[in-house]
Structure formats: C-alpha cells, structure tokens
Design an enzyme around this catalytic site. Structure first.
Site, PDB file in Angstrom:
ATOM      1  N   GLU A 285     -37.699  38.020 -34.648  1.00 16.31           N
ATOM      2  CA  GLU A 285     -37.234  38.307 -33.291  1.00 16.31           C
ATOM      3  C   GLU A 285     -37.604  39.741 -32.932  1.00 16.31           C
ATOM      4  O   GLU A 285     -37.481  40.651 -33.741  1.00 16.31           O
ATOM      5  CB  GLU A 285     -35.710  38.136 -33.226  1.00 16.31           C
ATOM      6  CG  GLU A 285     -35.104  38.515 -31.892  1.00 16.31           C
ATOM      7  CD  GLU A 285     -33.597  38.674 -31.950  1.00 16.31           C
ATOM      8  OE1 GLU A 285     -32.946  38.537 -30.905  1.00 16.31           O
ATOM      9  OE2 GLU A 285     -33.073  38.953 -33.048  1.00 16.31           O
ATOM     10  N   LYS A 352     -33.119  31.656 -26.073  1.00 15.94           N
ATOM     11  CA  LYS A 352     -31.837  31.848 -26.744  1.00 15.94           C
ATOM     12  C   LYS A 352     -30.691  31.548 -25.790  1.00 15.94           C
ATOM     13  O   LYS A 352     -30.661  32.035 -24.662  1.00 15.94           O
ATOM     14  CB  LYS A 352     -31.740  33.289 -27.260  1.00 15.94           C
ATOM     15  CG  LYS A 352     -30.492  33.587 -28.066  1.00 15.94           C
ATOM     16  CD  LYS A 352     -30.527  35.023 -28.601  1.00 15.94           C
ATOM     17  CE  LYS A 352     -29.295  35.344 -29.431  1.00 15.94           C
ATOM     18  NZ  LYS A 352     -29.311  36.743 -29.934  1.00 15.94           N
ATOM     19  N   CYS A 405     -31.390  34.934 -33.996  1.00 18.06           N
ATOM     20  CA  CYS A 405     -30.395  35.926 -34.391  1.00 18.06           C
ATOM     21  C   CYS A 405     -29.050  35.272 -34.677  1.00 18.06           C
ATOM     22  O   CYS A 405     -28.959  34.371 -35.494  1.00 18.06           O
ATOM     23  CB  CYS A 405     -30.289  37.012 -33.324  1.00 18.06           C
ATOM     24  SG  CYS A 405     -29.340  38.465 -33.840  1.00 18.06           S
TER      25      CYS A 405
END
Length: 540
Positions: A285, A352, A405
């Site tokens: 990321e 995300k 994440c």
C-alpha cells in the site's frame, strides 16, 4: 489454595481502601498493564491481573453512594489506560509531518482512548446494577464486555483493535478455535479465564467461588486440544503452481513525498528485476507517493522496466473524475496492471472500504475545517469509501480478495459462499507508525483472518512484516520488519470453508449464552449444596 485466597483477601483490603484520584490512577495503570497480554508480548498474567482487579473494584462500586456513576467511572478509567497503551502508537502518524500535524497529537492520545473507553464505562455501570454477589457475576461481566466489544467493533464503522481474544498468539494451538468461533469466540474464553480469579474473593463456599475458574480451565484445555489436533494437519499443506514476488522497500514515511516519486519507483523496479517464473509482482500500500493511473510518466517507466505479460499488483491513490474532468472522489486502492504491448493495462481495481478516521477519511469535516485540518494524506484531502469486499478474478491467478491495511482487522470481511476467494491479499503501509507495537498487533490480527477463513493470506507491508500466512494462521515465510528485501513464494492452497466462515458470529453468541447459563447454574447449585443461598443482586 488457602495461601492464594489469603493473599487475595489482603490485596483486596488494600485495594478497597483506595478512593478518589488514587483509585482512578491505579485503575488507569492496571488497564495499561493489561496490554502486555497482547502482541508483541503475549504476557497473559498481566491481562489476568488487570481484568480480575477490574471486577473487584466494580464489586466495591456497588457499596458507593452513587453506584452507577462509580461503576461507570471505574471501568472508564481502566479502559482509558488500556486503550491508550494499546493504540497510543497512532500518535506516530501525526509526527510524520510534525510541523503541520503535531498540534493534533491530543486526538490519538486523549480523544481516541477516552472515546473507546466509553463502551467499557457503560458495561461497568450495567454490571454494578445487574450483577449478583456470588461467583455467577463473572458470567454477567463476560456478557457485558462482549456486548460492548461488539458495539465497539461496529459503531461508526468500528475499531475492533486488541479484542480480548487477541491475547492468544495467532498460529498457536489455542488460536485454532477461531476457525469455529472467530476472534470474538476466543474473546469469550479470554474473559472467562482471566476474570475468573476475582470470583475467588467473595461470598460462598470455596467450591462455588471456584466455578468460573474451573470453567475457564476446561475451556482453554479443550481449545488447546482441538488446536493440537488441527495443527497436526498443517504438515500437509498443498502448494499451487503460482509464484508471487513480494517486494518490501523500507523507507521512513517522511521520505515518501510526491517530489521523490521517480526515485522511489526506480528503487522498486530495481528490486523487481529477477522475474523468472513469476506470475505476479506485489508492492505494498502506498508504494509510490503518487496517483499511478494519473501519471503517464511513471507508467512509462514501469513499462520500460518490466517484461511484456508481467502483472504488477500494488496500492495507489486513485481519483474518480466527472464528465467535466473535476475530481468527484478520491480512493485508496489496490490495482492490478498487466504489461501488454509495452504499456500497462488496468485489469482490476479495488477501493478500500474501511477507512482510517482522520488518516484517510474525515467523519467531522465541518469541525476540522474550522481547525484547519482535513487529513494526514498528502495526495488527497480525504478518501471516499469503496463499495465493500470483493473477489477479484485475474486471468492466470486463483480468485483473490484484497484487504488494504487495517481492513484485515475485521472478521468476515472477505466475500462468502459462491464468491469465496481462494486466497487473501493484504497490502499495508506500516511505516506511518515507526518501531512501535502497532504493526505487530496488526500482524497478529491479520493472521487470525487466515484461521477464520481457512485461506492462505499473502501480506506485503511497507516497513512491516511481509510474507505468506498459511490457512492455520502461521507465518510460513517472511521478510523481517523494516527490511528492504524480495521474497519469492509459492502460493498455498486453501482449506474447505470453516464453520466460522459459514455461520459467522452466531456460533460464538450461542456459545457465550450457553457458557453464561452453565456458569450461573453451577454457581447456584454449588451455593445451595454448601447450605448457603446466594444473595440477590445489589443495587436493584
């Protein structure tokens, strides 16, 4: 046992004598001390001492002139210390650009732990009101804490960080029960085992006071036995024919500036040079501090360096533009690029969905606009959430579900049933948090997703641990934290869908209710057998 009970009574007498700010300071310190039970320490005695002390002080709150307020305050101070010690590393992100954001450090150090502690404060107040005086009060404590922990995990997108069950190191024997009841079910076990010592102090016979401890010991023994049997099958993991190259470049977050994008890209490309029999290259990321899909010059550099047909999977910021060319929304995304005819072609993307408050999203934009702050991101004012979990189907690779994440912190986030993926991919940027416990806690929680789903999980983290986690939650092969290194892995096959994957939270809720009822009944029966009747709950 007699010596233990005597020491416990002496401790409780001194503990009960505390009041006012001294009591709150001790509770705050006990909450912080209990975090040693979590990663990277896994020192269970600290968690047992902390939880048992909390139960004892809540019992004493019943005798105060204002028991509800006293119960709330005691649980809140305890939880504030717990959440400050467990999430205080978030403050490191505000020090990356200290000149701009250091003045906001009060938010992660005061607002975050104090806000999360409100849930435990609520549980403390209800406990004082509803819990009986006998050892069955441990069952009430477990029910209340699990209720507020589930609320904490869901309200305002939730923050299920350091659940009680996370004190069991992922990949070990006890953690295997997560395949049945998830990390929440293991939280029931942790609360039962580590709060039970408080029941040894109080009214009733020795037998009745020992019931919660006996329940906890039976549960942990059963969990350990199940885990040993399950891990016996871990020696027969099957490899696929797919090779993945994981690339880790350790750079301090303050060096990841847009102006350095070309230099950083060249470092990644230099590390991605040996591509024999590689089906995909994976970068973490935020690998390149730029919007790759908006940067023809960066895409041209990638095309010049990588051979035709190669696939690159990486994280990047992304912008969605309207018909007038103006940005409609920004996203933190995972993209898959395929090199065709000397140019990268976008074959898949995932946005995300679970965003980090203030780091990526801004739930109180009107307030922070007034304060002069929008987010910590350099590339966008703030990001918009995607449309939820997805399974990506990429030609030449098994179906994969991305987790960007801290999306890996959420149980059952990956798709289910016909859309169930064959492996999970977690990309992360751990460099925001420096050399703190945060990335190690995140790794442990990420490993739990592999156990719960019965799937291999590939993790590529900037400045964090990268590697492959097997479907039993064990780290099979890895790149150490804060290392610049390349790792070639052979993707593992997954297992059949787990009970937790199929039935979800219903299993641990049923198990919790059965445990609470059994513990209460055994306590009452043993009380009756001893010739004493349990007193009704105080404060009703």
């Amino acid at each position: 046992m007699t010596g233990v009970l005597l020491r416990l009574r002496r401790f409780r007498s001194g503990y009960r004598a505390l009041s006012g700010w001294r009591l709150f300071a001790v509770l705050f310190g006990l909450g912080a001390f209990g975090v040693l039970g979590h990663a990277p320490f896994f020192f269970w005695p600290a968690y047992a001492v902390a939880l048992s002390a909390l139960v004892l002080t809540l019992d004493d709150a019943k005798r105060r002139p204002k028991p509800l307020r006293s119960g709330f305050a005691r649980a809140w101070w305890f939880a504030s210390g717990q959440f400050l010690a467990g999430t205080g590393w978030v403050a490191n992100a505000f020090l990356v650009s200290a000149g701009d954001h250091a003045w906001l450090i009060w938010a992660p150090l005061i607002v975050l732990p104090a806000g999360l502690a409100l849930f435990w404060g609520l549980a403390g107040a209800v406990y004082v009101r509803r819990a009986p005086s006998h050892a069955g009060r441990i069952a009430v404590f477990i029910l209340l804490i699990m209720a507020v922990e589930y609320l904490r995990s869901t309200v305002l997108s939730g923050f299920p960080w350091n659940l009680p069950g996370h004190v069991f190191q992922a990949g070990g024997a006890i953690s295997q029960s997560a395949a049945l009841v998830g990390a929440y079910g293991l939280s029931v076990l942790a609360l039962c085992l580590f709060a039970a010592p408080a029941a040894l102090s109080g009214p009733g016979s020795r037998l009745s006071r020992s019931v919660p401890m006996m329940c906890g010991l039976v549960l942990i023994a059963a969990s350990w036995g199940f885990g040993q049997v399950r891990l016996g099958q871990a020696q027969t993991l099957v490899e696929t024919d797919y090779q993945l190259q994981l690339v880790s470049l350790s750079l301090p977050q303050e060096e990841k500036r847009y102006a350095a994008r070309h230099e950083i890209l060249q470092q990644y490309l230099a590390l991605s040079s040996d591509l024999t029999d590689v089906d995909a290259i994976i970068w973490p990321e935020g690998a390149i501090p730029a919007m790759l899909l908006e940067s023809p010059d960066l895409l041209a550099e990638i095309a010049d360096a990588l051979p035709p047909g190669m696939r690159l999977i990486t994280g990047t910021a992304r912008v969605d533009r309207g018909l007038n060319g103006r940005p409609n929304a920004y996203y933190n995304s995972l993209i898959s690029l395929r090199l065709e005819s000397d140019r990268p072609v976008l074959e898949a993307q995932y946005d995300k969905s679970r965003l980090v408050p203030f780091g990526e999203s801004n739930p109180v934009l009107s307030l922070t606009d007034w304060l002069g702050f929008d987010s910590l991101s350099e590339l966008a004012p703030y990001y918009s959430p995607g449309h939820g979990a997805r399974t990506l189907q990429l030609d030449g690779l098994p179906d994969m579900a991305p987790l960007i994440c801290y999306e890996a912190v959420y149980s059952r986030y990956s798709p289910r049933q016909l859309n169930r993926p064959e492996w999970l991919l977690n990309i992360s940027n751990d460099s925001w948090y420096g050399n703190s416990a945060g990335p190690q806690q995140l790794l442990n929680q990420t490993q739990y997703r592999a156990i719960e789903e019965g799937l291999p999980l590939v993790r590529v983290a900037a400045a964090g641990i990268s590697g492959q986690i097997g479907p039993y939650g064990r780290l099979i092969e890895s790149i150490p934290s804060r290392s610049t290194e390349v790792l070639l892995i052979t993707l593992l096959e997954g297992l059949d869908d787990t009970p937790y994957g199929m039935y979800g939270n219903a299993l641990w809720v049923i198990a919790l209710l059965i445990l609470a009822a059994l513990m209460h009944c055994l306590t009452v029966v043993s009380f009756t057998y001893s010739g004493r009747r349990p007193r009704p709950a105080e404060g009703r």
